[in-house]
Design a protein around this motif. Structure first.
Motif, short mmCIF file in Angstrom:
data_model
loop_
_atom_site.label_atom_id
_atom_site.label_comp_id
_atom_site.label_asym_id
_atom_site.label_seq_id
_atom_site.Cartn_x
_atom_site.Cartn_y
_atom_site.Cartn_z
N PHE A 24 0.85 -1.18 0.00
CA PHE A 24 0.00 0.00 0.00
C PHE A 24 0.89 1.24 0.00
O PHE A 24 1.90 1.27 0.68
N ASP A 25 0.50 2.25 -0.78
CA ASP A 25 1.31 3.46 -0.86
C ASP A 25 0.60 4.71 -0.34
O ASP A 25 1.16 5.80 -0.35
N ARG A 26 -0.63 4.58 0.14
CA ARG A 26 -1.35 5.67 0.77
C ARG A 26 -2.03 5.13 2.02
O ARG A 26 -2.50 3.98 2.02
N ALA A 27 -2.08 5.95 3.08
CA ALA A 27 -2.72 5.50 4.32
C ALA A 27 -3.24 6.71 5.09
O ALA A 27 -2.65 7.79 5.04
N THR A 28 -4.34 6.52 5.80
CA THR A 28 -4.89 7.57 6.65
C THR A 28 -5.74 6.94 7.74
O THR A 28 -6.28 5.84 7.56
N ALA A 29 -5.83 7.63 8.86
CA ALA A 29 -6.78 7.23 9.90
C ALA A 29 -8.16 7.70 9.46
O ALA A 29 -8.30 8.75 8.82
#
Length: 176
Positions: A24-29
Motif C-alpha cells: 500500500f502506498d497511501r494511508a490515513t486514519a
C-alpha cells in the motif's frame, strides 16, 4: 510489514509487527480505531481496524479505485476524501464505526495541483505550495462541501498537519 504501537499517558508502547495483505502506498486514519490503506497501482483499498491487543482486522476490501489518487484524507467522523492532483478528480466515502465502506460521490470542479490536503477535524484544507493558495471545505455524511478559496497566504510550506480540534500547523523545511 507494518507495526502497531500505542500512545499511553505520554509514553510510546510497541504492540507488535505484522504482515499486510499486499503493498500500500497511501494511508490515513478514518474514524476512531480504523485505517484506510490504498494501493494505487492495483486500484485496491482496505479498511482495517486496529485492536488495542494488536489485532489488525480487515473490515472491508475495495477494488476499482481510479485514477491513482495522490492524496487520501480521513476525518474523525468517518469521512474519506481521495484526490488526484494532476486532474482534480476526487471521490468521497463514509466509513462506519464498524469499518464498512460506502462510496458516496465524485465531486466535480476541484482545482488541480493541490500539493497538500489535510483534515482538521471534519474540515479539509487544500494548499498549493507554488503560490500559497488555500481552499477549505468540510465532510458531511461522506459528502464534500466546498466552502471557499483563501488568498494572500505564504507559498513554500513543505508540511501541513491538521489536528482534531481544527488547528492546522504549517511548516517550511527550507526555512526551519
Amino acid at each position: 510489514t507494518a507495526a502497531l504501537a500505542r500512545m499511553v499517558d505520554g509514553s510510546y508502547v510497541f504492540v507488535r509487527s505484522f504482515p499486510l495483505p499486499g503493498a500500500f502506498d497511501r494511508a490515513t486514519a478514518v474514524g476512531n480505531d480504523l485505517v484506510f490503506l490504498l494501493n494505487t497501482a492495483a486500484s485496491r483499498g482496505v479498511v482495517a481496524q486496529l485492536g488495542k491487543d494488536g489485532a489488525f482486522t480487515i473490515r472491508h476490501d475495495i477494488s476499482g479505485f481510479s485514477p491513482a489518487f495522490t492524496h487520501v484524507v480521513g476525518t474523525p467522523n468517518g469521512g474519506l476524501f481521495l484526490y488526484h492532483a494532476p486532474t482534480g478528480a476526487a471521490a468521497t466515502a463514509q466509513v462506519s464505526a464498524a469499518g464498512s465502506y460506502q462510496y458516496v460521490e465524485s465531486p466535480a470542479g476541484l482545482t488541480t495541483g493541490w500539493t497538500h490536503v489535510v483534515a482538521a477535524g471534519d474540515e479539509l484544507l487544500f494548499y498549493r505550495k507554488s503560490d500559497g493558495l488555500l481552499a477549505c471545505g468540510h465532510m458531511s455524511g461522506g459528502r464534500f462541501v466546498f466552502t471557499r478559496n483563501l488568498h494572500g497566504h505564504y507559498p513554500g510550506w513543505t508540511h501541513l498537519v491538521g489536528a482534531a480540534d481544527g488547528s492546522v500547523m504549517f511548516y517550511g523545511a527550507d526555512s526551519g
